[in-house]
Structures are given as structure tokens and as C-alpha cells.
Design an enzyme around this catalytic site. Structure first.
Site, PDB file in Angstrom:
ATOM      1  N   GLU A  11     -17.172 -25.259   5.400  1.00 54.48           N
ATOM      2  CA  GLU A  11     -17.061 -24.336   6.530  1.00 54.48           C
ATOM      3  C   GLU A  11     -17.244 -25.053   7.860  1.00 54.48           C
ATOM      4  O   GLU A  11     -18.094 -24.702   8.669  1.00 54.48           O
ATOM      5  CB  GLU A  11     -18.058 -23.185   6.366  1.00 54.48           C
ATOM      6  N   GLU A  38     -15.468 -21.260  -4.052  1.00 53.54           N
ATOM      7  CA  GLU A  38     -16.448 -20.187  -4.161  1.00 53.54           C
ATOM      8  C   GLU A  38     -15.703 -18.912  -4.559  1.00 53.54           C
ATOM      9  O   GLU A  38     -14.646 -18.605  -4.008  1.00 53.54           O
ATOM     10  CB  GLU A  38     -17.198 -19.952  -2.844  1.00 53.54           C
TER      11      GLU A  38
END
Length: 853
Positions: A305, A375
Site C-alpha cells: 500500500e 489479501e
């Protein structure tokens, strides 16, 4: 003094000769809590200050082994290994001649494999020619076995530094494993096999010591992963302690090693800021140089991220030049645009994609990279709905290759309360501001490492063996080895055959020697039990470890496979009733109107976070907007024909019509007709609720169990007949919420310790729930210690119950598991029974027939 940031999770090296020459005899370490590094260490976890791992100093001689870079390779075609070793030597002064490096491969028990390789240490430092004091040796055609997660075969590489007089001056050793990694035709191939990645994300965590963990704790984490069918782990979101990789090498887990770089709050800016370019390259390169020799690591991750910019391209380019044997993983390179023109990731690794999206991508071949979700299936609270549907898609669609569940741990810290009791605390419980409330309580295990029910779901989706009923006079079973590299000889199997949940036949089942991916046929060694056409016959094969593994003792159960078998044709037995009359309170519970309509459930974290803002668009927000948490009940009609209106907000009205029929045997059969208006586009449940006497504190049921299950998370609970206490139905989620349900229930009994109780069943299997807490209590509570038994036993029978999904940070449940407006007609029946004297299954069959008639 040496200043370090939290990035001290990797070793820092420095020359202490200046300290010595200055007469210093001490070294001080200073931890900088907040710095420019804080902006790229913005991970979702507790932000604890201090040094979380061991700090140590090493000293060397004037000539020393500075680095060993081992590159083992496995040739699947020729079934041999090769090994290239680059050894860098350091000289404190002027480089000396005639030093050599000897490399020797050994087994972990010390047996030599192949001949020793010897090479000189170069000292010529002429301009344009010098490439370092690096010795390269190579061994070919080694008679070794390959490393994989299923068979983690390890070897030891011993590197010796020898001076000009022939004396050994230093010996270094590391573990290596021989395997090949390649991406070809949308598949990540390990030893030429397209291995499905059954992965999980993991932080260092302990409820008492935070991010400080021991080697034994790491081992316990990884052992539990192996026991529940995981074969891979992502080091979210920073490199781990070196011991962690040693354990993965030993136990057999594929690792995605991740750079400690997450600019979460500034995700779109720091990746372009030249002031942070060196930080990313430094952190990523140090991870790779430190961890490169571990066979368990199959991919390098550029971080998490942090957007996508030139800094990522620079790190990816450096890694490819330094270690071309492993692919690169980085979700940010394809964030929000899977077809983005980028060169920073070799795998398509999205976060929390919809099942339909990954299937559409793969079926239309929209890219050549394998899709491995970094994820997915956010495990917050009662969660992981549709995990089975993800794996149905993965196993049936070329181009899809698995992913990593978020995440392993509930990050709840053990907190002592003023009264001396303890609880697992989350954001805000320490007066910490700002905080993300319970958003760090999002794991597959509780803070004390106890597996949640969702762990059983994952294990049920990853059995090493598939079973198929082939039938025939010889009662044949089809056995398929679902593994990639291992035969079935390490397993033992036994079987049970039940009729309506009662075990009738047991025995051992001999598994043949079946290679990976292959199938065989075996006969069931015992005849099937007799059964009637309306009885359910189920074969269960229990798979266990036949000899002790590093991650499981002998006899440890690794999976159950169930198959519904055809029933024989004999007359159905009549129910046998107890001689005594049931207690008056049970007879009263069968009176018309005793069950109330139920449309509310205590919200799960996926329904909406009770303590967080901006939840209005989540299911919980929509339910409250419709007034489902405060429906006004208006009843009319006769005693046996009841009409109810349940009025919510803004003139929303649910209409229920109910018809009761009393039977001579003391049972009642009830027909329901419920109309949900178009104003309500989503409901938690549609069913009935009873608040029964608290002395009915036991449950016996035939359905899925013994753990909780829900419509979109039920494969981990097997079909059977179970007896527990009502208290055992409680599932201690850190944030109290809906729990304890049992999907596909055929019949259930709530009863007292003396055996008397109420049996409920329906025309079709239903969702069943019994609790010592009411939905209102569970809705209001924010910590477990707030829950006090209500004084009644609350039972729910639902014809429809909303799935769980993973909407707290992922997709909602699939449309087929949601409940919308429309007309719902169903029938159910109830009768007082005595557990132990009545034939519960036969009684339920009679009542089920009455419901259908």
C-alpha cells in the site's frame, strides 16, 4: 551512539574501529520513535515503540567471509540439482594473495553430498577489471531431493575461508534447498508444478508482549498454519526475524518476503517523492541480501500500500539483477488497474477482489501473469464467508492460483481491568487517540492463538485426498491424491457411515500408494447399513497423520471428507415416545403464538462496525434505517390463524400470516407466509424466535457441527449428530456479535439435563441457533465482559439467514446468500420429546413429512 528507526527489524552494520581508536569501550543505541521513517511504516497494527528484536554485535578477523550467496537449482526433467555459490571476502587492510574458498554441500546430518569445490579469492584491483573479492564455485548433477512445502528437504552448505598456508580461518554455514521457480503460461510453477497458494498474512504478535515474539511462538504459529491446510505465508508487512525463515524452511511453507515500506496515508505521493527513493531501495535490498539463501522464499515483495512509482521500478530492477531466481510481487503496481502498463510485479496480486471479477479476468485471458490475491477473505469477527466459493473458482479456472487470507491474528492486547479481570483490548481501550477501534481484531485465530471456526473451513477446503462414491456391488470409492509432490503413504484413514447422524458402521480404510494428482479405486471394506428411503446415509472418511511430522503428531486429523450415499428401501420405523407426559412448560411452549417472528441478528463486523463512523451504507446502517432493530408488533386473527404486522420506520410494514395445526401426538405443525416489502432490500434473517426457560440448557441436533456454521461458511462443519450445552454455543469473538449458528440443520432439540425438551424441524433444512444471550444483548455489548446470561434460552429457527461475507474490508457475501424483498412461505413443526427415550430421528422424520404434506 547509533540511531536506528523501527526498521531495525533488519540488521544494521557499521564499523566500530572508529569507536575503538577513540578509546571508547561502550556502545549506546538510541531508538528514534517518530521520524521521516514513520511515514513509510504506516502498517495496520499496534504502533509500539522500542526495539522488538534482538540487537547484537559481531566481530571478525582482518580477513573474513563477508557474504555467501547460494543459488541452488532443481532440474525436474533430469531429477538432479546444481549449486552456484558466490562468496564475498572482506579485507580490513591491503588484500592478501593465495586465500581460497572451499564450499561443501552436506545433508542436515553431516553426510557429504558431491565433492568440495575450491576457488581462489581474487585480489587484482586494476581499474575496469575489479568486480570485488568474490569467489564463485559451481557443482552440477548433484544427487539431491527437491524442496517443497510438502517435502521440505533441506541441505547444509558449508563455506570455509582458507589462508595461503592452508589453514582454515573461518567457517560459515547456511541451509539451502533445491527447487525451481518459474512463471509460464499464467502459472507460477514450483518444480514444474502449478502449486495453488493456500496462504495467510501474518504479523509478529503476542497479546502480552506485543510485537516481541520468541522462536517458540513463531514455531507455534507456523505449526498451526500447517495443521489447518495452509502452505504459504506473507510476511505482512515487513521482513521477519531470521529464525522465522529457518522454521519455514524446516516445516515447509512458501514465503512471500515483504519489504518494510508502507506509506498508507500518503499512498499516492511518497512513491514519487525523490527524498524517499533511497529508503525504499535500501530497505528492499537489505531484505533480499539477508534472506536470499532460504528455499522457503518464493517471491520478493516491494512493500504494501505505497502506490506505484519510479522508486518501485528501481527496486524491482535491482532485485532482478541480484536474484533472478525468484519473481517479484507488488500489489501497488496493479492497484485499481489490473491491466496497467507496469514492470514492477510478475504476478497479478490484487486485494479483496470479487469472485466474479477474478473469474472474468481469467476466463477472458486479460493478462499473462498468474493471479494470486495478496489479501482476500478479511477475517474480522464472525467472517470468511464465501471462502469455499473462492476456492471453487480457483480450482476450476486456469490462471487463478490462490491467495493470502487476511490475516492470522486477532491483535487484541491482554488488559487487566480495575476489578482484576482481564480482557482482550482494542483501539481506544487504553485511552489512545486516534484509533481504529476493533479494526485490528481481524484474524483467523484469537489473540491467544486459539483457532476460530473459520480455520476449520479452510482445512476442509484443503484436504490432501478427494473421495468419490462410485457405487456398484463392490462398494467402490474413487481416491484422488490432491497433493503436488507427495504420495498418500504418510496418511492413515478410517471411515464412518451414519444413518440420520447415528453411526452404524466404522472401520479402517487402506489408502493405496497413489502419486500426486493420480487416482485409484478401493472397495469399502464393510457393507452399507440398511436404511429407509427417507433416511440420510453419509460416509465420512477421516484422514490422519500416519507417522509423526515436524508439524503434527501421529494420529493428528488433517481432514474429513463426506459423501451422501444412496439409501436402501425398507419401511421407515415408527417413532418411539417416552412413557411420561412432558412437563407443563414444554406443552405450553407448543401453544399457538409462542414463537415470535425474527428478522434481526446481532451485527457481525462484516454487517457494520458498531463503534466506527461512516457505516451508513453497510448492511447494519440499512437495517437500522428500515427500523429492523425496533419493529412494532401488531397482532390480529384467531388463535390458530394469526396475522402480524411488524412496522418499521417510514411506514415500512412486514406482514406475517401463520397457521397452526395441533396433532394428536402433542406436536404442532405451523405454516408461515411472510411478505417483505420492496422498501427493505436486505435483511439479517427470516425465521422464528423462542425465549425458553433457562433450565433448557442443553442442545442435541442433527446437522452441521459441532462448530458454528453459516450459509456461506459451512464446509468446515461436518454433518452429524451432536450434543452440547447451551453455554458451549457461545463463540467468544472479541467484539460480541452473531455467533453459534448451525447451517443445514435437519432437526434440533433444546432440553434440560433430565432429558425433557422441545424438538423442532422443518420441511427443509434450516439455520438453527441457541444462545444464553439475546440478540439485543449481543448488539449492545462492545466487550465480552458486558455479557451476562439473560435468564432465558433463546432459540432461532431461520428459513433464510444472511451469509457472512467479508465486507468489513472486502466483498460482501454473494447475492445468493443475501435476503431481499418478496414472499417467503415455509413450514415447521415442534413437539415435546425426551432425549434418551424417544427416537429423535424417527420423530423428526414424521414431523418433517407432516410439514411437507
Amino acid at each position: 551512539a547509533v540511531g536506528i528507526s523501527k526498521d531495525s527489524r533488519l540488521e544494521a552494520t557499521f564499523d566500530v574501529t572508529d569507536l575503538v581508536s577513540a578509546g571508547s569501550n561502550s556502545l549506546a543505541l538510541m531508538v528514534v520513535r517518530w521520524s521521516d521513517a514513520s511515514y513509510v511504516e504506516d502498517q495496520d497494527q499496534w504502533w509500539h515503540a522500542g526495539i522488538g528484536r534482538a540487537v547484537y554485535l559481531t566481530s571478525t578477523d582482518q580477513v573474513w567471509i563477508q557474504d555467501v550467496h547460494a543459488s541452488p537449482h532443481w532440474d525436474p526433467t533430469r531429477q538432479v540439482g546444481s549449486l552456484t555459490v558466490r562468496t564475498e571476502v572482506g579485507f580490513a587492510g591491503k588484500p592478501e594473495r593465495d586465500w581460497t574458498i572451499r564450499t561443501q554441500l552436506e545433508t542436515v546430518t553431516g553426510r557429504k553430498v558431491g565433492a568440495a569445490q575450491i576457488g581462489p579469492v581474487p585480489t587484482d584491483r586494476r581499474a575496469y577489471l575489479f568486480s570485488g573479492h568474490v569467489t564463485e564455485t559451481e557443482a552440477r548433477d548433484l544427487g539431491v531431493e527437491p524442496w517443497s512445502s510438502e517435502i521440505p528437504k533441506r541441505y547444509r552448505l558449508v563455506v570455509s575461508l582458507i589462508d595461503g598456508a592452508g589453514a582454515v580461518r573461518e567457517v560459515n554455514a547456511c541451509t539451502v534447498g533445491f527447487r525451481s521457480i518459474e512463471i509460464r503460461d499464467r502459472e507460477l510453477l514450483i518444480n514444474e508444478k502449478p502449486v495453488l497458494i493456500r496462504g495467510i498474512n501474518r504479523h509478529d504478535f503476542d497479546p502480552d508482549t506485543g510485537r516481541v515474539v520468541t522462536v517458540d511462538q513463531m514455531r507455534a504459529d507456523l505449526v498451526l498454519m500447517k495443521q489447518y491446510g495452509f502452505n504459504a505465508v506473507r510476511t505482512s508487512h515487513s521482513p521477519n526475524d531470521p529464525a522465522f525463515y529457518d522454521l519455514c524452511d524446516e516445516l515447509g511453507l512458501y514465503v512471500v518476503d515483504e519489504t518494510n515500506f508502507e506509506s498508507h496515508a500518503f499512498i499516492l505521493s511518497l512513491c514519487h517523492d525523490p527524498r524517499y527513493a533511497a529508503a525504499l531501495l535500501d530497505r528492499g535490498s537489505r531484505m533480499v541480501t539477508r534472506d536470499k539463501n532460504h528455499p522457503s522464499i518464493i517471491m520478493w515483495s516491494l512493500g504494501n500500500e505505497s502506490g506505484y512509482g519510479a522508486h518501485h521500478e528501481a527496486l524491482a530492477s535491482w532485485i532482478r539483477a541480484y536474484d533472478p531466481t525468484r519473481p517479484i510481487h507488488y500489489e501497488g503496481a496493479i492497484m485499481w488497474a489490473w491491466d496497467r502498463n507496469q514492470t514492477a510485479t510478475d504476478v497479478l496480486c490484487p486485494m479483496y477482489p470479487e469472485i466474479a471479477d477474478i473469474v472474468e479476468w481469467a476466463e477472458h485471458r486479460r493478462g499473462e501473469a498468474p493471479l494470486i490475491m495478496c489479501e482476500y477473505s478479511h477475517a474480522m469477527g464472525n467472517s470468511n464467508g464465501c471462502l469455499a466459493e473462492y476456492w471453487d473458482a480457483i480450482e476450476s479456472t486456469p490462471g487463478l492460483q490462490g491467495g493470502f487470507i487476511w490475516e492470522f491474528w486477532d491483535h487484541g492486547l491482554r488488559q487487566t481491568r480495575p476489578d482484576g479481570t482481564t480482557r482482550f483490548a482494542y483501539g481506544g481501550d487504553f485511552g489512545d487517540v486516534p484509533n481504529d477501534v476493533n479494526f485490528c481484531i481481524d484474524g483467523m485465530v484469537w489473540p491467544d492463538r486459539t483457532p476460530k471456526p473459520a480455520m476449520a473451513e479452510h482445512r476442509a477446503l484443503a484436504p490432501p485426498v478427494a473421495i468419490e462414491w462410485l457405487g456398484g456391488r463392490t462398494r467402490r470409492l474413487g481416491i484422488t491424491n490432491r497433493q503436488d509432490f507427495r504420495d498418500l503413504l504418510w496418511l492413515r484413514a478410517r471411515f464412518e457411515i451414519t444413518v440420520d447422524g447415528e453411526v452404524r458402521v466404522r472401520g479402517a480404510l487402506a489408502l493405496p500408494s497413489v502419486g500426486p494428482g493420480a487416482s485409484a479405486t478401493v472397495p469399502l471394506p464393510k457393507p452399507l447399513p440398511t436404511s429407509s428411503a427417507d433416511e440420510e446415509v453419509v460416509l465420512t472418511v477421516i484422514l490422519a497423520v500416519g507417522r509423526a511430522e515436524s508439524w503434527a503428531p501421529r494420529g493428528f486429523e488433517v481432514g474429513r471428507v463426506q459423501v451422501v450415499l444412496p439409501a436402501s428401501r425398507r419401511k421407515s420405523p415408527r417413532p418411539v415416545s417416552g412413557a411420561d407426559d412432558p412437563p407443563a412448560n414444554l406443552a405450553a411452549a407448543c401453544a399457538p403464538g409462542s414463537a415470535a417472528p425474527a428478522f434481526w441478528r446481532a451485527p457481525t463486523d462484516n454487517d457494520g462496525l458498531k463503534l466506527a463512523e461512516l457505516q451508513d451504507l453497510k448492511p447494519l446502517g440499512r437495517w437500522r434505517a428500515a427500523g429492523l432493530d425496533a419493529l412494532e408488533l401488531h397482532t390480529s386473527g384467531s388463535r390458530r390463524r394469526i396475522r402480524r404486522e411488524l412496522r418499521g420506520r417510514d411506514d415500512v410494514v412486514i406482514v406475517q400470516r401463520e397457521q397452526w395445526v395441533a396433532r394428536d401426538d402433542g406436536s404442532v405443525v405451523v405454516s408461515e407466509d411472510i411478505v417483505i416489502p420492496d422498501d427493505i432490500d436486505d435483511l439479517p434473517r427470516i425465521g422464528l424466535r423462542w425465549d425458553l426457560p433457562s433450565e433448557l440448557d442443553h442442545v442435541t441436533w442433527y446437522g452441521r457441527g459441532p462448530i458454528e456454521s453459516y450459509p456461506d461458511r459451512r464446509r468446515g462443519a461436518h454433518l452429524g449428530r451432536f450434543t452440547q450445552t447451551v453455554a458451549e454455543q457461545y463463540v467468544p469473538y472479541v467484539m460480541p456479535q452473531e455467533h453459534g449458528g448451525h447451517a443445514d440443520t435437519r432437526w434440533g432439540v433444546v432440553h434440560a439435563a433430565n432429558g425433557w425438551g422441545l424438538l423442532v424441524t422443518g420441511a427443509e433444512p434450516f439455520q438453527w441457533n441457541v444462545s444464553m444471550f439475546t440478540p439485543e444483548q449481543l448488539t449492545a455489548a462492545t466487550h465480552a465482559e458486558e455479557l451476562v446470561p439473560s435468564g432465558v434460552t433463546t432459540m432461532h429457527l431461520d428459513v433464510r439467514h444472511r451469509g457472512l461475507g467479508t465486507l468489513s474490508c472486502g466483498p460482501d457475501t454473494l447475492p445468493e446468500y443475501r435476503i431481499g424483498p418478496g414472499r417467503y412461505k415455509f413450514s415447521w413443526a415442534m413437539r415435546p420429546v425426551h432425549v434418551g427415550r424417544d427416537d429423535l430421528a424417527a420423530t423428526a422424520r414424521v414431523l418433517r413429512g407432516a410439514c411437507r404434506g
